[in-house]
Motif scaffolding. Structure first.
Motif, mmCIF file in Angstrom:
data_model
loop_
_atom_site.group_PDB
_atom_site.id
_atom_site.type_symbol
_atom_site.label_atom_id
_atom_site.label_comp_id
_atom_site.label_asym_id
_atom_site.label_seq_id
_atom_site.Cartn_x
_atom_site.Cartn_y
_atom_site.Cartn_z
ATOM 1 N N ASN A 256 106.575 95.600 30.866
ATOM 2 C CA ASN A 256 107.693 94.490 31.468
ATOM 3 C C ASN A 256 108.624 93.921 30.559
ATOM 4 O O ASN A 256 109.808 93.601 30.952
ATOM 5 C CB ASN A 256 106.724 93.316 32.277
ATOM 6 C CG ASN A 256 106.053 93.877 33.419
ATOM 7 O OD1 ASN A 256 106.495 94.624 33.748
ATOM 8 N ND2 ASN A 256 104.893 93.197 33.863
ATOM 9 N N ILE A 257 108.273 93.586 29.539
ATOM 10 C CA ILE A 257 109.384 93.111 28.411
ATOM 11 C C ILE A 257 110.322 94.251 28.042
ATOM 12 O O ILE A 257 111.732 93.869 28.434
ATOM 13 C CB ILE A 257 108.548 93.113 26.956
ATOM 14 C CG1 ILE A 257 107.470 91.844 26.972
ATOM 15 C CG2 ILE A 257 109.904 92.821 25.861
ATOM 16 C CD1 ILE A 257 106.727 92.035 25.705
ATOM 17 N N PHE A 258 110.082 95.516 28.316
ATOM 18 C CA PHE A 258 110.980 96.507 28.175
ATOM 19 C C PHE A 258 112.113 96.324 29.491
ATOM 20 O O PHE A 258 113.200 96.641 29.306
ATOM 21 C CB PHE A 258 110.274 97.890 28.251
ATOM 22 C CG PHE A 258 111.222 99.128 28.597
ATOM 23 C CD1 PHE A 258 112.193 99.405 27.620
ATOM 24 C CD2 PHE A 258 111.376 99.629 29.798
ATOM 25 C CE1 PHE A 258 113.112 100.402 28.090
ATOM 26 C CE2 PHE A 258 112.189 100.741 30.056
ATOM 27 C CZ PHE A 258 113.077 100.871 29.022
ATOM 28 N N PHE A 259 111.450 96.435 30.625
ATOM 29 C CA PHE A 259 112.134 96.300 31.775
ATOM 30 C C PHE A 259 113.136 95.058 31.943
ATOM 31 O O PHE A 259 114.250 95.268 32.333
ATOM 32 C CB PHE A 259 111.509 96.483 32.991
ATOM 33 C CG PHE A 259 110.820 97.622 33.348
ATOM 34 C CD1 PHE A 259 111.576 99.009 33.595
ATOM 35 C CD2 PHE A 259 109.333 98.091 33.341
ATOM 36 C CE1 PHE A 259 110.987 100.123 33.789
ATOM 37 C CE2 PHE A 259 108.854 99.272 33.594
ATOM 38 C CZ PHE A 259 109.546 100.319 33.675
ATOM 39 N N GLY A 260 112.439 94.046 31.536
ATOM 40 C CA GLY A 260 113.393 92.725 31.556
ATOM 41 C C GLY A 260 114.448 92.931 30.513
ATOM 42 O O GLY A 260 115.542 92.826 30.589
ATOM 43 N N LYS A 261 114.301 93.547 29.322
ATOM 44 C CA LYS A 261 115.609 93.685 28.552
ATOM 45 C C LYS A 261 116.458 94.740 28.805
ATOM 46 O O LYS A 261 117.568 94.597 28.808
ATOM 47 C CB LYS A 261 114.989 94.213 26.911
ATOM 48 C CG LYS A 261 113.977 92.914 26.273
ATOM 49 C CD LYS A 261 114.765 91.932 26.215
ATOM 50 C CE LYS A 261 115.642 91.850 24.793
ATOM 51 N NZ LYS A 261 116.160 90.457 24.582
ATOM 52 N N MET A 262 115.856 95.857 29.498
ATOM 53 C CA MET A 262 116.560 97.113 29.951
ATOM 54 C C MET A 262 117.666 96.319 30.953
ATOM 55 O O MET A 262 118.831 96.749 31.021
ATOM 56 C CB MET A 262 115.805 97.987 30.548
ATOM 57 C CG MET A 262 116.496 99.148 30.868
ATOM 58 S SD MET A 262 115.751 100.175 32.001
ATOM 59 C CE MET A 262 115.872 99.270 33.640
ATOM 60 N N ILE A 263 116.962 95.889 32.007
ATOM 61 C CA ILE A 263 117.889 95.385 33.083
ATOM 62 C C ILE A 263 119.106 94.324 32.650
ATOM 63 O O ILE A 263 119.952 94.204 32.932
ATOM 64 C CB ILE A 263 117.033 94.513 34.254
ATOM 65 C CG1 ILE A 263 116.092 95.626 34.920
ATOM 66 C CG2 ILE A 263 118.180 94.109 35.171
ATOM 67 C CD1 ILE A 263 115.004 95.327 35.779
ATOM 68 N N GLY A 264 118.677 93.483 31.680
ATOM 69 C CA GLY A 264 119.712 92.358 30.910
ATOM 70 C C GLY A 264 120.668 93.291 30.345
ATOM 71 O O GLY A 264 121.917 92.861 30.575
ATOM 72 N N ASN A 265 120.268 94.459 29.698
ATOM 73 C CA ASN A 265 121.299 95.185 28.882
ATOM 74 C C ASN A 265 122.324 95.785 30.128
ATOM 75 O O ASN A 265 123.304 96.007 29.949
ATOM 76 C CB ASN A 265 120.655 96.305 28.212
ATOM 77 C CG ASN A 265 120.173 95.629 26.846
ATOM 78 O OD1 ASN A 265 120.821 94.816 26.238
ATOM 79 N ND2 ASN A 265 119.291 96.189 26.099
ATOM 80 N N ILE A 266 121.677 96.492 31.248
ATOM 81 C CA ILE A 266 122.429 97.032 32.120
ATOM 82 C C ILE A 266 123.360 95.950 32.736
ATOM 83 O O ILE A 266 124.731 96.223 32.865
ATOM 84 C CB ILE A 266 121.581 97.403 33.280
ATOM 85 C CG1 ILE A 266 120.725 98.683 32.996
ATOM 86 C CG2 ILE A 266 122.549 98.064 34.361
ATOM 87 C CD1 ILE A 266 120.056 99.268 33.992
#
Lengths: 230, 227
Positions: free
Chosen positions: B94-104
């Motif tokens: 979930n940390i990954f998905f959070g950071k990834m969506i933030g980057n998108i």
């Protein structure tokens, strides 16, 4: 293990020498028709070296990724050593692929480099795995080094098929120069290719085992040094 | 807290931090403008950029994304936030998905501002369907952010830090670059027939890449982020 390594080296030596003999004395000389003239293509002989090293390097990268994944699931040090040793060998064989390919490209197409799909894929593959070594050298702590590089070897192996396809969808300005699929291979040529393929694979396994043993010894030396307070 | 809430909380945190400083989007935007000016001089007095439309766009975006991706974990690490995140009862993926969506979101904001400027500066136009164009860009952004977030987590845990990221990120992202250039370039030129098939196969490749790397990231993130 040492005995197995020696045996594999011996088998590899026999098969590779036999491969050389087959390539030069048994396999027929390729003849092509160019501008109405028949030309015999001696440079094609490098094919019997190029294909075995290319196969071995791809095999080594795949084995490297498999051991990388095994390390991540089992957390055993030996899988990291095997993964690293295999990627290292894959890279070494990769250099040979590009080197032998280049010689052939020069003599056949007249240039040292063409942005042809196969060549480009290999170049990117080599860049991809260059990153692996930079990554390894950038981590000093052994356990994170093993963990991160194992993860990267898996990522890299997933990238390779995409690179392969991605390069082929770019509209190419270059005509199709060579298509092996169109060339039916003579049985003797096939044998002359397969013998060094097996030889090279044996050589790879032997080198992998040897490198694995040196890595184990290296670890033991480090351990003993620490024991002595060095 | 459910998974979706955890992801939303991380995105919200990044957005608030960005809205306060605005450092990421502003510097990415300035950088992409500078790259475009550099392109103008790199290509000399050529006045017809339509052949390179897709290429110019994606080389600029890729390097800009790289700039943002580097930042995305550097300040987490420097301020000790990463330890905080890891200690919080949040699943690692979930940390990954959070950071990834933030980057998108960051990359997309910069792209939305830049694309009109780019079209004006290089006298280009989008002749094909705008929806398809947006689709190709979104698919590429997902690929860039997925791989970028995963690999910036790798690079932040090394001695070289942001020096390492381009070296491992660019070779992995090359299929996305190739497919993004073919698809957006084709749509901008308004291609039809066989070339349109090429555009669609490029987009299919992007979809496959995105799905596969999301799975890879999901499987590997636990190992990458560290104990």
């Amino acid at each position: 293990m040492e005995k197995a390594t020696k045996l594999l080296f011996a088998i590899a030596a026999i098969l590779l020498l036999a491969g050389l003999a087959l390539a030069f004395f048994v396999a027929p000389q390729i003849v092509i028709q160019k501008n109405g003239q028949y030309l015999s293509v001696f440079s094609q002989k490098i094919f019997y070296f190029h294909v075995p090293v290319a196969w071995t390097s791809l095999l080594a990268f795949i084995v490297g990724a498999v051991f990388g994944a095994l390390f991540l699931t089992k957390k055993e040090r030996r899988y990291d050593f095997l993964s690293f040793a295999s990627v290292e060998l894959g890279f070494l064989f990769g250099v040979l692929v590009m080197w032998s390919g280049d010689i052939w490209t020069r003599s056949e197409w007249g240039t040292w480099w063409e942005w042809e799909p196969r060549l480009t894929t290999y170049l990117i593959l080599m860049l991809l795995y260059s990153g692996y070594f930079v990554l390894r050298s950038a981590v000093s702590e052994e356990s994170s080094k093993a963990r991160l590089s194992a993860a990267y070897s898996v990522i890299a192996s997933v990238t390779v098929p995409f690179t392969f396809f991605a390069i082929r969808i770019i509209p190419s300005v270059h005509p199709v120069v060579l298509s092996m699929d169109g060339v039916a291979m003579e049985p003797t040529m096939l044998v002359a290719m397969l013998v060094p393929v097996f030889g090279m694979t044996c050589l790879y396994i032997a080198l992998l085992l040897m490198r694995y043993q040196t890595l184990l010894i290296g670890e033991e030396v480090d351990y003993l040094k620490n024991e002595l307070g060095g | 807290m459910s998974g979706v809430k955890q992801i939303a909380a991380i995105i919200k945190k990044d957005m608030i931090a960005e809205l306060r400083t605005k450092e990421m989007v502003v510097s990415m935007f300035l950088f992409v403008l500078l790259v475009m000016v550099a392109f103008k001089y790199a290509f000399g007095d050529s006045d017809n950029f339509s052949t390179y439309a897709g290429g110019l766009l994606w080389v600029a975006f890729l390097f800009t994304a790289l700039l943002g991706l580097n930042r995305s974990f550097v300040h987490e690490k420097d301020e000790g936030c990463l330890e905080g995140l890891l200690l919080a009862p949040v699943d690692r993926p979930n940390i990954f998905f959070g950071k990834m969506i933030g980057n998108i979101i960051f990359i997309s904001v910069v792209e939305i501002i830049t694309i009109p400027i780019y079209i004006v500066l290089f006298k280009l136009s989008i002749q094909g369907s705008i929806a398809l164009f947006a689709g190709a860009i979104i698919l590429s952004n997902i690929g860039i952010s997925t791989v970028g977030t995963l690999l910036s987590t790798v690079s932040i845990n090394t001695k070289m830090r942001d020096m390492l990221l381009p070296l491992i990120f660019l070779p992995v992202i090359l299929p996305v670059l190739a497919a993004a250039v073919v698809s957006t370039g084709g749509i901008m030129a308004g291609v039809t027939g066989e070339k349109l098939v090429n555009v669609f196969s490029a987009m299919k490749l992007l979809i496959a890449y995105d799905i596969l790397f999301l799975l890879v990231a999901y499987a590997l993130y636990d190992f990458v982020i560290g104990e």
